[in-house]
Write a protein that holds these residues in place. Structure first.
Motif, PDB file in Angstrom:
ATOM      1  N   ILE A 288     -20.217  53.756   0.123  1.00 45.76           N
ATOM      2  CA  ILE A 288     -20.952  54.101  -1.395  1.00 45.76           C
ATOM      3  C   ILE A 288     -19.864  53.566  -2.479  1.00 45.76           C
ATOM      4  O   ILE A 288     -18.698  54.073  -2.952  1.00 45.76           O
ATOM      5  N   PRO A 289     -20.535  52.323  -2.865  1.00 40.15           N
ATOM      6  CA  PRO A 289     -19.330  51.785  -3.766  1.00 40.15           C
ATOM      7  C   PRO A 289     -19.728  52.154  -5.522  1.00 40.15           C
ATOM      8  O   PRO A 289     -21.033  52.145  -5.854  1.00 40.15           O
ATOM      9  N   PHE A 290     -18.775  52.475  -6.258  1.00 39.07           N
ATOM     10  CA  PHE A 290     -19.062  52.600  -7.728  1.00 39.07           C
ATOM     11  C   PHE A 290     -18.430  51.589  -8.459  1.00 39.07           C
ATOM     12  O   PHE A 290     -17.128  51.031  -8.156  1.00 39.07           O
ATOM     13  N   ASN A 291     -19.044  51.136  -9.451  1.00 39.29           N
ATOM     14  CA  ASN A 291     -18.583  49.878 -10.231  1.00 39.29           C
ATOM     15  C   ASN A 291     -19.174  49.709 -11.694  1.00 39.29           C
ATOM     16  O   ASN A 291     -20.355  49.429 -11.735  1.00 39.29           O
ATOM     17  N   ALA A 292     -18.562  50.140 -12.552  1.00 36.39           N
ATOM     18  CA  ALA A 292     -19.037  49.834 -13.993  1.00 36.39           C
ATOM     19  C   ALA A 292     -20.321  50.264 -14.571  1.00 36.39           C
ATOM     20  O   ALA A 292     -21.420  49.422 -14.729  1.00 36.39           O
ATOM     21  N   GLY A 293     -20.688  51.670 -14.145  1.00 35.34           N
ATOM     22  CA  GLY A 293     -22.104  51.887 -14.382  1.00 35.34           C
ATOM     23  C   GLY A 293     -23.022  51.572 -13.437  1.00 35.34           C
ATOM     24  O   GLY A 293     -24.163  51.763 -13.562  1.00 35.34           O
ATOM     25  N   THR A 294     -22.691  51.383 -12.121  1.00 35.64           N
ATOM     26  CA  THR A 294     -23.641  51.065 -11.112  1.00 35.64           C
ATOM     27  C   THR A 294     -23.164  51.852  -9.868  1.00 35.64           C
ATOM     28  O   THR A 294     -21.688  52.012  -9.753  1.00 35.64           O
ATOM     29  N   VAL A 295     -24.056  52.153  -9.024  1.00 39.72           N
ATOM     30  CA  VAL A 295     -23.545  52.916  -7.785  1.00 39.72           C
ATOM     31  C   VAL A 295     -24.638  52.601  -6.768  1.00 39.72           C
ATOM     32  O   VAL A 295     -25.814  51.750  -6.975  1.00 39.72           O
ATOM     33  N   GLY A 296     -24.073  52.415  -5.507  1.00 35.69           N
ATOM     34  CA  GLY A 296     -24.891  52.028  -4.634  1.00 35.69           C
ATOM     35  C   GLY A 296     -24.595  52.751  -3.195  1.00 35.69           C
ATOM     36  O   GLY A 296     -23.648  53.311  -2.979  1.00 35.69           O
ATOM     37  N   PHE A 297     -24.921  52.155  -2.249  1.00 35.28           N
ATOM     38  CA  PHE A 297     -24.804  52.647  -0.579  1.00 35.28           C
ATOM     39  C   PHE A 297     -24.833  51.488   0.315  1.00 35.28           C
ATOM     40  O   PHE A 297     -26.081  50.751   0.047  1.00 35.28           O
ATOM     41  N   THR A 298     -24.315  51.374   1.289  1.00 36.55           N
ATOM     42  CA  THR A 298     -24.466  50.381   2.345  1.00 36.55           C
ATOM     43  C   THR A 298     -24.162  50.999   3.604  1.00 36.55           C
ATOM     44  O   THR A 298     -23.348  52.038   3.928  1.00 36.55           O
ATOM     45  N   VAL A 299     -25.317  51.060   4.774  1.00 38.57           N
ATOM     46  CA  VAL A 299     -25.278  51.490   5.830  1.00 38.57           C
ATOM     47  C   VAL A 299     -25.355  50.519   7.097  1.00 38.57           C
ATOM     48  O   VAL A 299     -26.231  49.491   6.757  1.00 38.57           O
ATOM     49  N   SER A 300     -24.441  50.518   8.186  1.00 40.11           N
ATOM     50  CA  SER A 300     -24.687  49.704   9.120  1.00 40.11           C
ATOM     51  C   SER A 300     -24.746  50.310  10.458  1.00 40.11           C
ATOM     52  O   SER A 300     -23.836  51.162  10.823  1.00 40.11           O
ATOM     53  N   ASN A 301     -25.120  49.822  11.501  1.00 37.55           N
ATOM     54  CA  ASN A 301     -25.169  50.342  12.692  1.00 37.55           C
ATOM     55  C   ASN A 301     -24.831  49.252  13.702  1.00 37.55           C
ATOM     56  O   ASN A 301     -25.585  48.185  13.753  1.00 37.55           O
ATOM     57  N   THR A 302     -23.631  49.206  14.305  1.00 38.44           N
ATOM     58  CA  THR A 302     -23.281  48.299  15.267  1.00 38.44           C
ATOM     59  C   THR A 302     -23.467  48.702  17.001  1.00 38.44           C
ATOM     60  O   THR A 302     -22.778  49.793  17.165  1.00 38.44           O
ATOM     61  N   PHE A 303     -24.171  47.978  17.719  1.00 38.79           N
ATOM     62  CA  PHE A 303     -24.254  48.274  18.957  1.00 38.79           C
ATOM     63  C   PHE A 303     -23.498  47.267  19.834  1.00 38.79           C
ATOM     64  O   PHE A 303     -23.519  46.176  19.593  1.00 38.79           O
ATOM     65  N   THR A 304     -22.688  47.821  20.763  1.00 40.60           N
ATOM     66  CA  THR A 304     -21.846  46.722  21.551  1.00 40.60           C
ATOM     67  C   THR A 304     -21.738  46.963  22.869  1.00 40.60           C
ATOM     68  O   THR A 304     -21.981  48.320  23.308  1.00 40.60           O
ATOM     69  N   ASN A 305     -21.999  46.022  23.709  1.00 42.21           N
ATOM     70  CA  ASN A 305     -22.091  46.076  25.343  1.00 42.21           C
ATOM     71  C   ASN A 305     -20.740  45.071  25.848  1.00 42.21           C
ATOM     72  O   ASN A 305     -20.827  43.830  25.545  1.00 42.21           O
ATOM     73  N   ASN A 306     -19.813  45.694  26.392  1.00 42.67           N
ATOM     74  CA  ASN A 306     -18.726  44.681  26.723  1.00 42.67           C
ATOM     75  C   ASN A 306     -18.868  44.093  28.087  1.00 42.67           C
ATOM     76  O   ASN A 306     -17.982  43.364  28.392  1.00 42.67           O
ATOM     77  N   ASN A 307     -20.000  44.443  28.745  1.00 46.08           N
ATOM     78  CA  ASN A 307     -20.203  43.691  30.071  1.00 46.08           C
ATOM     79  C   ASN A 307     -21.825  43.391  30.146  1.00 46.08           C
ATOM     80  O   ASN A 307     -22.230  43.693  31.158  1.00 46.08           O
TER      81      ASN A 307
ATOM     82  N   GLY B 289     -28.337  47.823   2.381  1.00 46.70           N
ATOM     83  CA  GLY B 289     -27.722  48.528   1.178  1.00 46.70           C
ATOM     84  C   GLY B 289     -28.660  48.179  -0.061  1.00 46.70           C
ATOM     85  O   GLY B 289     -29.525  47.373  -0.086  1.00 46.70           O
ATOM     86  N   LEU B 290     -28.350  49.210  -1.154  1.00 46.43           N
ATOM     87  CA  LEU B 290     -28.988  49.091  -2.679  1.00 46.43           C
ATOM     88  C   LEU B 290     -27.904  49.265  -3.562  1.00 46.43           C
ATOM     89  O   LEU B 290     -26.983  49.754  -3.087  1.00 46.43           O
ATOM     90  N   GLN B 291     -28.250  48.939  -4.594  1.00 41.71           N
ATOM     91  CA  GLN B 291     -27.324  48.793  -5.788  1.00 41.71           C
ATOM     92  C   GLN B 291     -28.223  49.209  -7.094  1.00 41.71           C
ATOM     93  O   GLN B 291     -29.215  48.549  -7.310  1.00 41.71           O
ATOM     94  N   SER B 292     -27.763  50.186  -7.715  1.00 38.90           N
ATOM     95  CA  SER B 292     -28.600  50.755  -8.768  1.00 38.90           C
ATOM     96  C   SER B 292     -27.578  50.930 -10.211  1.00 38.90           C
ATOM     97  O   SER B 292     -26.397  51.037  -9.923  1.00 38.90           O
ATOM     98  N   ARG B 293     -28.347  50.684 -11.296  1.00 36.14           N
ATOM     99  CA  ARG B 293     -27.522  51.011 -12.642  1.00 36.14           C
ATOM    100  C   ARG B 293     -27.856  52.629 -12.800  1.00 36.14           C
ATOM    101  O   ARG B 293     -28.961  53.133 -12.668  1.00 36.14           O
ATOM    102  N   ILE B 294     -26.756  53.140 -13.379  1.00 37.51           N
ATOM    103  CA  ILE B 294     -26.804  54.441 -13.807  1.00 37.51           C
ATOM    104  C   ILE B 294     -26.447  54.743 -15.171  1.00 37.51           C
ATOM    105  O   ILE B 294     -26.035  53.778 -15.813  1.00 37.51           O
ATOM    106  N   GLY B 295     -26.766  55.771 -15.917  1.00 40.79           N
ATOM    107  CA  GLY B 295     -26.793  56.147 -17.174  1.00 40.79           C
ATOM    108  C   GLY B 295     -27.985  56.912 -17.766  1.00 40.79           C
ATOM    109  O   GLY B 295     -29.020  56.759 -17.369  1.00 40.79           O
ATOM    110  N   ASN B 296     -27.756  56.919 -19.167  1.00 42.48           N
ATOM    111  CA  ASN B 296     -28.841  57.701 -20.008  1.00 42.48           C
ATOM    112  C   ASN B 296     -29.608  58.804 -19.154  1.00 42.48           C
ATOM    113  O   ASN B 296     -30.766  58.909 -19.461  1.00 42.48           O
TER     114      ASN B 296
END
Length: 358
Positions: A221-240, A255-262
């Motif tokens: 969940i990144p915050f930056n200068a009046g914006t907020v968002g989220f990023t979700v990832s899923n990684t499947f691994t098969n070693n053999n 992920g999404l990024q949105s402006r916040i305020g007011n």
């Protein structure tokens, strides 16, 4: 109670002599001595230097076929009776107690046994049956009790070759590469002497597989200068993935990024959306069509990696982007300090659209 220690004068070595009855071992030691020895005349007498010399002699012997050689065969007889702060040191390499010379051993048939599961070898009778019943092919008897591995990808990184002189460095190298395949949680190498009284040792490499597949989910969940968002990832691994220690990874990320305020809701003004899908397959060898590659892996594990990815990105009222990337790359190690990476094929397609209304 008070103790006072007076060290007295230091002793220096004025003579180094050798008592090595086995002429072959003596010649081997003297030919390699200059590469490691700290023991020489006019040096200050030092027990650490003598212990280091013993360890290095042990390593040299084990690197040249002397499988039964142990450190206690190397001993010293210092003589400090000269009464002038001088000491003479005699280095002795004894023969075995039976009076015979030290034997040089070669490698016999290798046995590679993979445990039925990650729990290991719960029934030792299975190991004995595997050693007795299966025939060797090209000097290697391969037994996979888990039915999850192909022969060639595993035997490729066994450096204990039939007919070669025993060398402890190749044992260490086999340990390293088996672990680097990233499919075994435990590797153990034992030796049995040949029953026909020949000077051969037969390696038994016991491998316990680790869990084959894993799944990892991550969020940010990144915050930056009046914006907020989220990023979700899923990684499947098969070693053999293909039963040859091939590592397959599949990842979905968004992920999404949105402006916040007011006083607005977080999801009222979403200005950026990202979505990506990627897959990669890493094979622990160099796969080059129409070319025969000599055995590699002495300095590091080589890899051929096939990868493909798709990225979609939307910036509201500005642009949309769609990117397809496909590549093949080769990674190998020439020396311990020189690594190579070569990408002969990298195909990238980019599609974009400007959304600004002019």
């Amino acid at each position: 109670m008070r103790f006072i220690a007076e060290p007295g004068p230091a002793f220096f070595i004025n003579k180094v002599s050798y008592q090595i009855p086995d002429t072959t071992i003596k010649a081997l030691y003297l030919s390699n001595k200059k590469e490691f020895s700290h023991l020489h005349e006019n040096m200050q007498y030092d027990e650490d230097s003598l212990a280091y010399e013993r360890d290095q002699i042990y390593q040299v012997m084990r690197q040249n076929g002397y499988f039964d050689f142990v450190r206690p065969y190397v001993r010293y007889e210092p003589d400090s009776s000269q009464n002038n702060s001088k000491v003479s040191v005699k280095l002795i390499i004894d023969n075995p107690l039976d009076g015979c010379k030290h034997k040089i051993y070669t490698i016999g048939e290798s046995n590679i046994i993979i445990a039925p599961s990650a729990e290991g070898f719960t029934d030792l009778k299975i190991i004995a049956d595997s050693l007795a019943n299966k025939r060797a092919f090209r000097g290697v008897r391969f037994t996979d009790l888990s039915s999850g591995f192909r022969r060639n990808p595993i035997t490729r990184y066994n450096f204990l070759k039939e007919g070669e002189v025993y060398d402890v460095r190749k044992e260490t190298l086999t340990y390293d590469r088996m672990y680097q395949l990233n499919v075994f949680k435990n590797v153990k190498i034992d030796y049995f002497k040949a029953k026909d009284s020949s000077n051969k040792v037969e390696p038994v490499i016991l491998l316990i597989p680790q869990l084959r597949m894993s799944n990892r989910t991550e969020g940010e969940i990144p915050f930056n200068a009046g914006t907020v968002g989220f990023t979700v990832s899923n990684t499947f691994t098969n070693n053999n993935f293909l039963k040859g220690a091939e590592r397959f990874q599949f990842q979905i990320k968004g992920g999404l990024q949105s402006r916040i305020g007011n006083g607005k809701s977080v999801f009222t003004d979403i200005y950026q959306r990202d979505f990506s899908v990627s897959a990669s397959l890493s094979v622990p060898r160099l796969m080059i069509p129409f070319v025969t590659i000599p055995q590699m892996g002495k300095n590091g594990m080589p890899y051929t990696t096939f990868s493909s990815s798709y990225l979609y990105a939307l910036q509201k009222d500005i642009t949309t982007r769609r990117i397809f990337i496909n590549s093949i790359s080769y990674d190998w190690v020439e020396t311990k300090s020189k690594l190579h990476s070569f990408t002969p094929l990298n195909v990238e397609y980019r599609f974009g659209k400007v959304l600004i209304d002019t």
